[in-house]
Design a protein around this motif. Structure first.
Motif, mmCIF file in Angstrom:
data_model
loop_
_atom_site.group_PDB
_atom_site.id
_atom_site.type_symbol
_atom_site.label_atom_id
_atom_site.label_comp_id
_atom_site.label_asym_id
_atom_site.label_seq_id
_atom_site.Cartn_x
_atom_site.Cartn_y
_atom_site.Cartn_z
ATOM 1 N N THR A 1 -12.604 12.219 -0.289
ATOM 2 C CA THR A 1 -12.263 11.679 -1.665
ATOM 3 C C THR A 1 -13.661 11.076 -2.198
ATOM 4 O O THR A 1 -14.116 11.377 -3.312
ATOM 5 C CB THR A 1 -11.089 10.874 -1.857
ATOM 6 O OG1 THR A 1 -9.986 11.493 -1.346
ATOM 7 C CG2 THR A 1 -11.050 10.255 -3.353
ATOM 8 N N ALA A 2 -14.200 10.266 -1.345
ATOM 9 C CA ALA A 2 -15.542 9.816 -1.824
ATOM 10 C C ALA A 2 -16.307 10.941 -1.963
ATOM 11 O O ALA A 2 -17.475 10.544 -3.347
ATOM 12 C CB ALA A 2 -16.073 8.537 -0.737
ATOM 13 N N THR B 1 1.340 3.640 2.260
ATOM 14 C CA THR B 1 1.073 5.046 2.850
ATOM 15 C C THR B 1 1.276 4.942 3.932
ATOM 16 O O THR B 1 1.777 3.707 5.033
ATOM 17 C CB THR B 1 -0.626 4.806 2.750
ATOM 18 O OG1 THR B 1 -1.341 3.722 3.309
ATOM 19 C CG2 THR B 1 -0.974 4.784 1.188
ATOM 20 N N THR C 1 -6.580 9.454 7.864
ATOM 21 C CA THR C 1 -6.769 8.901 6.535
ATOM 22 C C THR C 1 -8.078 8.423 6.251
ATOM 23 O O THR C 1 -8.694 8.740 4.982
ATOM 24 C CB THR C 1 -5.790 7.717 6.560
ATOM 25 O OG1 THR C 1 -4.619 7.732 6.978
ATOM 26 C CG2 THR C 1 -5.857 6.785 5.341
ATOM 27 N N ARG C 2 -8.878 8.218 7.331
ATOM 28 C CA ARG C 2 -10.195 7.770 7.085
ATOM 29 C C ARG C 2 -10.962 9.046 6.526
ATOM 30 O O ARG C 2 -11.771 9.092 5.716
ATOM 31 C CB ARG C 2 -10.688 7.512 8.565
ATOM 32 C CG ARG C 2 -12.347 7.099 8.310
ATOM 33 C CD ARG C 2 -13.005 6.445 9.628
ATOM 34 N NE ARG C 2 -14.419 6.178 9.419
ATOM 35 C CZ ARG C 2 -15.105 5.854 10.558
ATOM 36 N NH1 ARG C 2 -14.470 5.405 11.693
ATOM 37 N NH2 ARG C 2 -16.237 5.432 10.562
ATOM 38 N N LYS D 1 0.737 -1.199 0.071
ATOM 39 C CA LYS D 1 -0.261 0.079 0.144
ATOM 40 C C LYS D 1 0.948 1.341 -0.194
ATOM 41 O O LYS D 1 0.590 2.310 -0.794
ATOM 42 C CB LYS D 1 -0.870 -0.072 1.184
ATOM 43 C CG LYS D 1 -1.899 -1.003 1.173
ATOM 44 C CD LYS D 1 -2.902 -0.839 2.346
ATOM 45 C CE LYS D 1 -3.954 -2.203 2.468
ATOM 46 N NZ LYS D 1 -4.874 -1.855 1.290
ATOM 47 N N ARG E 1 -9.805 11.607 5.093
ATOM 48 C CA ARG E 1 -9.286 12.049 3.529
ATOM 49 C C ARG E 1 -10.014 11.066 2.665
ATOM 50 O O ARG E 1 -10.578 11.278 1.457
ATOM 51 C CB ARG E 1 -7.921 11.693 3.599
ATOM 52 C CG ARG E 1 -7.133 12.153 2.065
ATOM 53 C CD ARG E 1 -5.693 11.958 2.156
ATOM 54 N NE ARG E 1 -5.063 12.621 3.547
ATOM 55 C CZ ARG E 1 -4.580 11.676 4.143
ATOM 56 N NH1 ARG E 1 -4.501 10.670 4.170
ATOM 57 N NH2 ARG E 1 -3.653 12.409 5.210
ATOM 58 N N LYS E 2 -10.248 9.487 2.996
ATOM 59 C CA LYS E 2 -10.911 8.900 1.969
ATOM 60 C C LYS E 2 -12.222 9.273 1.876
ATOM 61 O O LYS E 2 -13.086 9.177 0.856
ATOM 62 C CB LYS E 2 -11.157 7.514 2.687
ATOM 63 C CG LYS E 2 -9.371 6.683 2.491
ATOM 64 C CD LYS E 2 -9.631 5.248 3.040
ATOM 65 C CE LYS E 2 -8.125 4.597 2.817
ATOM 66 N NZ LYS E 2 -8.257 3.165 3.387
ATOM 67 N N ARG E 3 -12.952 9.851 3.178
ATOM 68 C CA ARG E 3 -14.389 10.161 2.984
ATOM 69 C C ARG E 3 -14.461 11.512 2.271
ATOM 70 O O ARG E 3 -15.392 11.531 1.303
ATOM 71 C CB ARG E 3 -14.809 10.397 4.376
ATOM 72 C CG ARG E 3 -16.480 11.163 4.696
ATOM 73 C CD ARG E 3 -16.610 11.134 6.032
ATOM 74 N NE ARG E 3 -16.660 9.864 6.803
ATOM 75 C CZ ARG E 3 -16.825 9.983 8.178
ATOM 76 N NH1 ARG E 3 -17.131 11.166 8.771
ATOM 77 N NH2 ARG E 3 -16.556 8.877 8.794
#
Length: 926
Positions: A915-916, A207, A908-909, A205, A911-913
């Protein structure tokens, strides 16, 4: 045909979750755990070697005739690991986390250090289950966690599910993981595959968030409590991290991610700084005397145990005759595993499996074997580095088992997906490799046979089953290499290859069941009458010593009884006191036991007075302390049957023991006891004891201890009888009406009093001082030899020896109104008629501090190794508290690391949210 083309031709069933091979291997893991641990999982037996206790007094009287412990070579879990975990369990039930052990030696850190794996995730059963049930479930958890970690790591390397699961089975059934069960060592080693899984996941990964499992797995491994194994694992994991990153990234990217990986490995250590700081302080104050040399390694020929674990016999029944202890030697992985390793080495990996990973594990295995079994210059170089410099290299077998398991799994994966060699040339090279391997195996077998064939008990048959298993495994590999096998239906190929996991299961289960203990519940730390007597009569932390292995030093912690010696880390100064009493006391740097038949002048040592040793427990077979009268000459014999008794007149004296002279013992069955009763004129029993008849009963004097030091004057008679067993005993006799000739042991002016007789004899030391006492005077001495000499020769209860300049005292007495002697915090209340010292007969270590009436006061070193606090005149409350060294700093570092890891995951969570959301918004706009 290229590797990729062959990979495309493999039937899809080999990669699906419904693959019967995967189910077979998973079932094999379950069967291995169920059969290996057995009824210990539901309480029918106990997964522990505590039956070793029945080999020693006072437990021996309860042992059946010709008793042998299931595993006489296993002692640490009995006298160190389980007693400590049980004390933690008991304290937890009272709502307290025990940081300090007050019962062993002069005291030692307990939950404040990782020594006993108290906070390891794998120790959870020890906190919630009874001590007799927890060991089986700890082992089950180790099996499941070790197999799962290995399988997940191998799946990361893109091996088939069946191959990954087989690697897990091989790891948890390897020699180190089986033999070191019930030690913290296996809890540490179980985390090795999880560290590699976390690293491989990070490599994939790349990251920062994906590196968090590295820190968690390293922390779990360090919490396992055995730093040497963690060190070996990290010595392998760090190069693996570097190689995998540089094999899959540009130099710049690999360098950056390597730094990230190193940072999270370090974070794993700082995550448990609350324990590591105290542990580092503890080790800094100890002299373990474990300097290594390049010759301290395993014999190369002992690699034969990799497939023949019983090559040197087994420790059960004391039949082991190989080098070192069997625990340190056996490197079992199984014949089938070695064959699969050969496949991985000679045939390469299947397409998709990283070749760099295979090359690393082959190289790491070669280095491990070189360091552990060859030694010489490579080991000499390694010993310049931490871990190798002060630990025997034997425990590198933990890494050996993991490396072999990984390579064997790669070999099985190769057979599943690409059974045939890539070319004829490679096939010929493979045949040559197998011939070389066979030659090495035969050379190892022959070397061991030639060296040990003259040893009584040597069994060449130990090689038969492993060689058969290896032969069958080679045959399966040969079949798999045929053209017909490659084109056969999937079911047929599965049926052939299924032989290999079955061989692994049979080998592993046979090995584990042959070594893992399963003892009766009543053999698990039984409480004897001696333990009950000491518990009733020891107030305020008074200590006892056992001579020889009486009471098995270290087990006292389980019973919450105190001794000045035992099994655990001992401060150098406390050790010097013990050696002044008995120069032979230190069997190892961490195990101290006083000599059997300890001389009375050593038993009477003034140092034992200052250590608050009130009791001495001796084996009934040892000579009794006291004055022995000359034994009359026997002129005849008198017969003693199990259903009869004989009598003799007894002189009007005080007693410590009465003996008879055994001439012969005919057809005597055991177990049997010789009983001696002292009768008054009314034939009432006024003193009595019995002693178990042993193998030396056939001739000579047989002495039975009698607690008769306070018998009232008067005429007495001795009645001698035989209890249990059948047969006839001829006793030496004299007189017109033959009466047994008696040997008499009377009290002496030795400061001892025989207070209890039975399965062991308990002597009271009448000069012992209290564990917390008052000293009104102090003598200054900064010379170690002079200080120890004074302590060994002077019995002065109101005087201490200190090293600091002595402050003026009033020389007046005091009364100790309250004295706590156990736990992490001691409350002492003293009424002093003048200034002086409160002395605590425990070892002074870093972490203790004191307050008098709420005001901090310094601790002084008293009597070379103990604790003293200066107290002024008046009534005062003294509180002595143990706080792990650098505890506050350790908690700050641990909490800061934990918060940083949580922040990384949360960021990170988030950032993912985000991005989604952006993706969803863009999609809606289109």
């Amino acid at each position: 045909m290229s590797d990729d083309e062959q990979h495309r031709n493999i039937p899809v069933e080999a990669h699906t979750a419904r693959d019967p091979m995967t189910l077979l291997v998973v079932v094999a893991i379950v069967v291995f755990g169920a059969l290996g641990i057995g009824s210990a999982l539901w309480g029918g037996r106990v997964f522990h070697s505590a039956d070793l206790l029945l080999h020693y007094a006072p437990y021996r009287d309860a042992a059946p005739e010709h008793f042998l412990p299931q595993r006489p070579c296993v002692s640490d879990p009995v006298d160190n690991v389980l007693p400590a975990s049980t004390e933690l369990h008991k304290q937890a039930l009272d709502g307290h986390f025990a940081l300090w052990d007050s019962y062993a030696g002069g005291g030692a850190p307990l939950g404040s250090v990782p020594n006993f794996a108290a906070l390891s995730p794998l120790s959870l059963p020890a906190w919630v289950l009874p001590p007799w049930l927890a060991p089986g479930y700890i082992k089950l958890l180790e099996i499941l966690a070790g197999a799962a970690g290995t399988a997940l790591f191998l799946r990361r390397l893109r091996l088939t599910r069946a191959a990954a699961a087989l690697g897990g089975l091989l790891f948890v059934s390897s020699g180190f993981m089986v033999l070191w069960s019930n030690w913290p060592q296996t809890r540490t080693a179980t985390c090795i595959p999880w560290v590699f899984w976390a690293i491989e996941r990070f490599v994939a990964k790349r990251t920062v968030a994906s590196a968090v499992p590295i820190a968690l797995s390293v922390a779990a491994m360090l919490l396992g409590g055995f730093p040497a194994i963690a060190g070996y694992a990290l010595y392998a994991a760090v190069p693996y991290l570097i190689i995998r990153l540089f094999a899959t990234n540009s130099t710049r990217s690999a360098t950056k991610h390597t730094a990230v990986g190193f940072a999270f490995i370090a974070a794993g250590a700082t995550l448990i700084a609350f324990q590591l700081f105290a542990f580092a302080t503890q080790l800094a104050g100890l002299n373990l005397d474990r300097a290594q040399t390049a010759n301290v390694r395993l014999p190369f020929s002992s690699l034969v145990t990799a497939f023949a674990p019983s090559a040197y016999g087994e420790c059960g029944g004391r039949e082991y005759f190989g080098p070192y202890n069997q625990l340190e030697v056996v490197a079992f992985v199984g014949a089938a595993a070695l064959v699969l390793v050969g496949v991985a080495i000679l045939r390469g990996t299947a397409p998709g499996v990283p070749r760099a990973a295979r090359s690393f594990f082959i190289s790491a295995l070669a280095v491990t074997v070189t360091l552990g079994w060859v030694g010489h210059l490579p080991l000499q170089i390694a010993q310049k580095f931490p871990v190798f410099s002060n630990n025997p290299v034997f425990r590198i077998r933990s890494l050996f088992g993991f490396l072999v398991a990984v390579l064997a799994a790669m070999g099985f994966d190769r057979l599943q997906r690409m059974p045939r060699p890539n070319s004829r040339t490679r096939g010929r090279l493979e045949i040559g490799g197998w011939c070389i391997a066979l030659g090495m195996v035969m050379a190892l077998v022959w070397r061991n046979h030639s060296v040990y064939r003259t040893v009584v008990g040597y069994r060449a048959s130990a090689f038969i089953l492993p060689l058969i298993a290896g032969g069958v495994a080679v045959a399966v590999v040969g079949i798999a290499a045929t053209r017909r096998f490659a084109t056969a239906p999937n079911r047929a190929r599965i049926a052939v290859l299924a032989v290999l996991p079955i061989i692994v299961l049979v080998e592993s289960t046979t090995f584990a069941r042959g070594f893992w203990p399963r003892i009766e519940r009543n053999e698990f730390y039984p409480t004897t009458s001696v333990h009950s007597f000491l518990a009733r009569n020891s107030q305020n932390g008074e200590r006892y010593i056992g001579t020889g292995f009486t009471m098995l030093p270290g087990t006292n912690v389980y019973y919450e009884l105190s001794t000045p010696n035992g099994h655990g880390f001992t401060t150098p100064r406390w050790m010097e006191l013990l050696k002044t009493i008995d120069p032979t006391v230190a069997h190892t740097p961490t195990f101290t036991a006083f000599a059997s038949q300890l001389a009375v002048e050593r038993v009477a040592s003034p140092i034992l007075d200052r250590m608050a040793v009130k009791w001495v427990v001796t084996d009934p077979r040892e000579p009794l302390y006291g004055t022995k009268d000359s034994t009359p000459i026997a002129t005849s014999t008198v017969a003693l049957h199990s259903s009869s008794a004989v009598e003799a007149p007894l002189p009007n004296v005080q007693l410590r023991g009465i003996g008879v002279t055994v001439q012969t013992a005919k057809a005597l069955t055991r177990p049997a006891w010789l009983r001696i009763d002292v009768l008054d004129t009314a034939k009432r029993v006024i003193a009595s004891n019995r002693r178990r008849v042993d193998a030396e009963f056939n001739s000579g004097e047989f002495m039975v201890a009698i607690a008769g030091e306070s018998l009232a004057p008067g005429r007495r008679t001795v009645r001698v009888s035989l209890e249990g067993g059948t047969g006839l005993v001829q006793l030496g006799a004299a007189g017109s009406i033959p009466a047994p000739v008696l040997s008499i042991v009377k009290p002496a002016d030795d400061g001892l009093r025989l207070r209890f007789v039975g399965p062991a004899n308990v002597w009271q030391r009448t000069t012992a001082l209290a564990r917390v006492r008052w000293a009104s005077r102090a003598i200054e001495s900064d010379n170690t030899v002079a200080r120890l000499t004074y302590l060994a020769q002077h019995r002065s209860p109101d005087t201490i020896v200190i090293e600091q300049p002595e402050s003026q005292t009033d020389g007046l007495g005091a009364t100790i109104l309250r004295a706590d002697t156990t736990g992490d915090q001691r409350h002492i209340r003293v009424a002093a008629r003048g200034s002086g010292y409160v002395v605590i007969a425990d070892a002074l270590v870093d972490g203790w501090h004191a307050t008098v009436d709420g005001h901090s006061t310094p601790l002084l070193t008293a009597d070379h190794a103990m604790v003293a606090v200066r107290v002024p005149k008046g009534i005062h409350n003294l509180v002595v508290t143990y706080t792990p060294p650098k505890q506050r700093l350790g908690f700050v570092v641990s909490i800061a690391t934990l918060l940083a890891l949580c922040a990384i995951l949360l960021a990170t969570r988030q950032r993912k949210r985000q991005t989604a959301l952006h993706v969803k918004r863009d999609a809606s706009q289109r």
